[in-house]
Enzyme design. Sequence first.
Site, PDB file in Angstrom:
ATOM      1  N   GLU A  24       0.845  -1.192   0.000  1.00  0.00           N
ATOM      2  CA  GLU A  24       0.000   0.000   0.000  1.00  0.00           C
ATOM      3  C   GLU A  24       0.883   1.246   0.000  1.00  0.00           C
ATOM      4  OE1 GLU A  24      -3.335   0.384  -0.416  1.00  0.00           O
ATOM      5  OE2 GLU A  24      -2.530   2.408  -0.616  1.00  0.00           O
ATOM      6  N   GLY A  53      12.867  20.609   6.244  1.00  0.00           N
ATOM      7  CA  GLY A  53      12.129  20.642   7.505  1.00  0.00           C
ATOM      8  C   GLY A  53      12.906  19.989   8.637  1.00  0.00           C
ATOM      9  N   CYS A  59       5.928   5.043   8.875  1.00  0.00           N
ATOM     10  CA  CYS A  59       6.515   4.195   7.823  1.00  0.00           C
ATOM     11  C   CYS A  59       8.003   4.445   7.562  1.00  0.00           C
ATOM     12  CB  CYS A  59       5.727   4.378   6.527  1.00  0.00           C
ATOM     13  SG  CYS A  59       4.068   3.699   6.650  1.00  0.00           S
TER      14      CYS A  59
HETATM   15  P1  NAD Z   1      -1.882   0.070  12.713  1.00  0.00           P
HETATM   16  O1  NAD Z   1      -0.984  -0.235  13.848  1.00  0.00           O
HETATM   17  O2  NAD Z   1      -2.619   1.365  12.644  1.00  0.00           O
HETATM   18  O3  NAD Z   1      -2.984  -1.090  12.597  1.00  0.00           O
HETATM   19  C1  NAD Z   1      -2.728  -2.452  12.676  1.00  0.00           C
HETATM   20  C2  NAD Z   1      -3.973  -3.120  13.237  1.00  0.00           C
HETATM   21  O4  NAD Z   1      -3.824  -4.551  13.120  1.00  0.00           O
HETATM   22  C3  NAD Z   1      -4.234  -2.837  14.720  1.00  0.00           C
HETATM   23  O5  NAD Z   1      -5.532  -2.320  14.873  1.00  0.00           O
HETATM   24  C4  NAD Z   1      -4.090  -4.224  15.393  1.00  0.00           C
HETATM   25  O6  NAD Z   1      -4.955  -4.374  16.495  1.00  0.00           O
HETATM   26  C5  NAD Z   1      -4.464  -5.136  14.251  1.00  0.00           C
HETATM   27  N1  NAD Z   1      -3.993  -6.530  14.366  1.00  0.00           N
HETATM   28  C6  NAD Z   1      -2.768  -6.974  14.701  1.00  0.00           C
HETATM   29  N2  NAD Z   1      -2.733  -8.326  14.649  1.00  0.00           N
HETATM   30  C7  NAD Z   1      -3.957  -8.736  14.263  1.00  0.00           C
HETATM   31  C8  NAD Z   1      -4.550 -10.007  14.014  1.00  0.00           C
HETATM   32  N3  NAD Z   1      -3.853 -11.146  14.134  1.00  0.00           N
HETATM   33  N4  NAD Z   1      -5.846 -10.064  13.650  1.00  0.00           N
HETATM   34  C9  NAD Z   1      -6.564  -8.923  13.515  1.00  0.00           C
HETATM   35  N5  NAD Z   1      -6.057  -7.693  13.720  1.00  0.00           N
HETATM   36  C10 NAD Z   1      -4.775  -7.598  14.092  1.00  0.00           C
HETATM   37  O7  NAD Z   1      -0.986  -0.121  11.422  1.00  0.00           O
HETATM   38  P2  NAD Z   1      -1.078   0.685  10.015  1.00  0.00           P
HETATM   39  O8  NAD Z   1      -0.463   2.016  10.136  1.00  0.00           O
HETATM   40  O9  NAD Z   1      -2.447   0.528   9.459  1.00  0.00           O
HETATM   41  O10 NAD Z   1      -0.079  -0.208   9.137  1.00  0.00           O
HETATM   42  C11 NAD Z   1      -0.390  -1.514   8.715  1.00  0.00           C
HETATM   43  C12 NAD Z   1       0.631  -1.944   7.686  1.00  0.00           C
HETATM   44  O11 NAD Z   1       0.505  -1.126   6.521  1.00  0.00           O
HETATM   45  C13 NAD Z   1       2.080  -1.814   8.138  1.00  0.00           C
HETATM   46  O12 NAD Z   1       2.834  -2.858   7.598  1.00  0.00           O
HETATM   47  C14 NAD Z   1       2.515  -0.501   7.541  1.00  0.00           C
HETATM   48  O13 NAD Z   1       3.900  -0.446   7.304  1.00  0.00           O
HETATM   49  C15 NAD Z   1       1.764  -0.506   6.226  1.00  0.00           C
HETATM   50  N6  NAD Z   1       1.515   0.823   5.665  1.00  0.00           N
HETATM   51  C16 NAD Z   1       1.104   1.847   6.491  1.00  0.00           C
HETATM   52  C17 NAD Z   1       0.841   3.095   5.947  1.00  0.00           C
HETATM   53  C18 NAD Z   1       0.402   4.241   6.832  1.00  0.00           C
HETATM   54  O14 NAD Z   1       0.384   5.372   6.339  1.00  0.00           O
HETATM   55  N7  NAD Z   1       0.042   4.028   8.084  1.00  0.00           N
HETATM   56  C19 NAD Z   1       0.976   3.319   4.566  1.00  0.00           C
HETATM   57  C20 NAD Z   1       1.363   2.240   3.755  1.00  0.00           C
HETATM   58  C21 NAD Z   1       1.628   1.008   4.322  1.00  0.00           C
END
Ligand code: NAD
Length: 447
Positions: free
Chosen positions: A151, A256, A263
């Site tokens: 993503e 900045g 990330c």
């Molecule tokens: P986050 O910490 O906000 O959310 C992760 C969620 O997964 C939590 O709510 C947690 O409770 C849940 N979870 C964990 N184990 C689980 C399981 N076994 N079953 C069900 N739920 C479970 O994380 P995020 O920021 O959404 O990031 C998720 C992934 O996406 C990461 O690998 C991150 O690097 C990637 N990513 C994040 C972004 C961003 O902007 N935040 C952008 C691109 C990619």
Amino acid sequence: MRIAVIGTGYVGLVSGACLADFGHQVTCVDLDHDKIAALRAGRIPIFEPGLDRLVADNAAAGRLGFSIDLEPAVAEADVVFIAVGTPSRRGDGYADLSYVHAAAASIARALSGFTVVVTKSTVPVGTGDEVERIIAETNPDADVAVVSNPEFLREGAAIEDFKRPDRIVVGLEDERARAVMEEVYRPLYLNQAPILVTGRRTAELTKYAANAFLAMKITFINEIADLCEKTGANVQEVARGIGLDNRIGPKFLNAGPGYGGSCFPKDTLALLRIGHDHDSPLRLVETTVAVNDQRKRAMGRKVIAACGGDVRGKTVAVLGLTFKPNTDDMREAPSIAVVQALVDAGARVRAYDPEGMAAARAVLPPVDYAENAYEAATDADALVLVTEWNEFRSLDLERLRQTMRAPVLVDLRNVYRRAEVEAQGFSYCCIGRPAATERAAAARAAE
Ligand code: NAD
């Protein structure tokens, strides 16, 4: 299509809501009872512009549901997205894959019929192979195609990014998954968003390479900003001068306080570990990480210098705490290092952020919080702009000066024009725009 999204955080919730909006039947699953209860009650646990409406509309239309029960959601699904967290493993910088592995095992036990299992979390090269292995080991009868679909959305513009992506990367090894993924993203396909189908390992590495490159670009312009301060050049003009070159491009060239967020810091570290493990060191990324870490600490010293070299007993107002505007995410925010440096140096910090204060309380040292920018600035000896929320772009400078004890503005995002700030009687400190250079330019313009 019936879709289950495992993990309902920033990525899982936005992806689930957007996929439902495309017309799919989506269930978002999370282990966190409170989160699911909130979502079921119509409360969005994160701040992301437009997400409340999107979730409400799709839930009302019956296309989007929330559950802590993974099994029925996966059993009914044609496609299961894994969107759990992959934080840095404490101490060594490797991506912590325990959530991905646990999710894979739970999914394996619940599978029924041919299912495409898609890793959307950012994961090291080879994780798709491991997910495949865990599923086969847990449920030898499972019929799956494991896909990597990293993503690229940005917090703060996540819905727009998901619905109008620059590209969609799909890494697969089993051709049966191709048609399914095309169907998932059909509305975007019709919008002519390029879908790049690659091998699974290529897709996994593409995500890390993209984030590392962007982190490097930011760090590059930050170092150029430092050089501008020493040489009398203006970093905003340098950035424009190079950004107009199509080979370089204008984005990610705002000097900045250093990159932060959920990330870049963890993904650059994880990429370094991947390079190390494959005996293929990434020295540019290594340097980027080191320079950025130093920079975040240096910003505290910059503020202290702007306050005359000593902040003991002084009050410093800090505006903007989240790692960027339009999110409530405090993960690795540059404000953490700035506030810590000020507190360590004996300052009293009064902070304000439009959406991030609840999350900030959990990660900042004890500081005072204000209800708005002007309250934060009351009797302050300096005002530091750390995150460029829109509401900080046109502050009433006269009102601020009247309320502050000393008129010092440290603008770590280069939001303000020096002439305008100085005309209000402030001493102004910014990034890569030395005072003499800007005053000379203003004088030339006035001639
Ligand atoms: P986050 O910490 O906000 O959310 C992760 C969620 O997964 C939590 O709510 C947690 O409770 C849940 N979870 C964990 N184990 C689980 C399981 N076994 N079953 C069900 N739920 C479970 O994380 P995020 O920021 O959404 O990031 C998720 C992934 O996406 C990461 O690998 C991150 O690097 C990637 N990513 C994040 C972004 C961003 O902007 N935040 C952008 C691109 C990619």
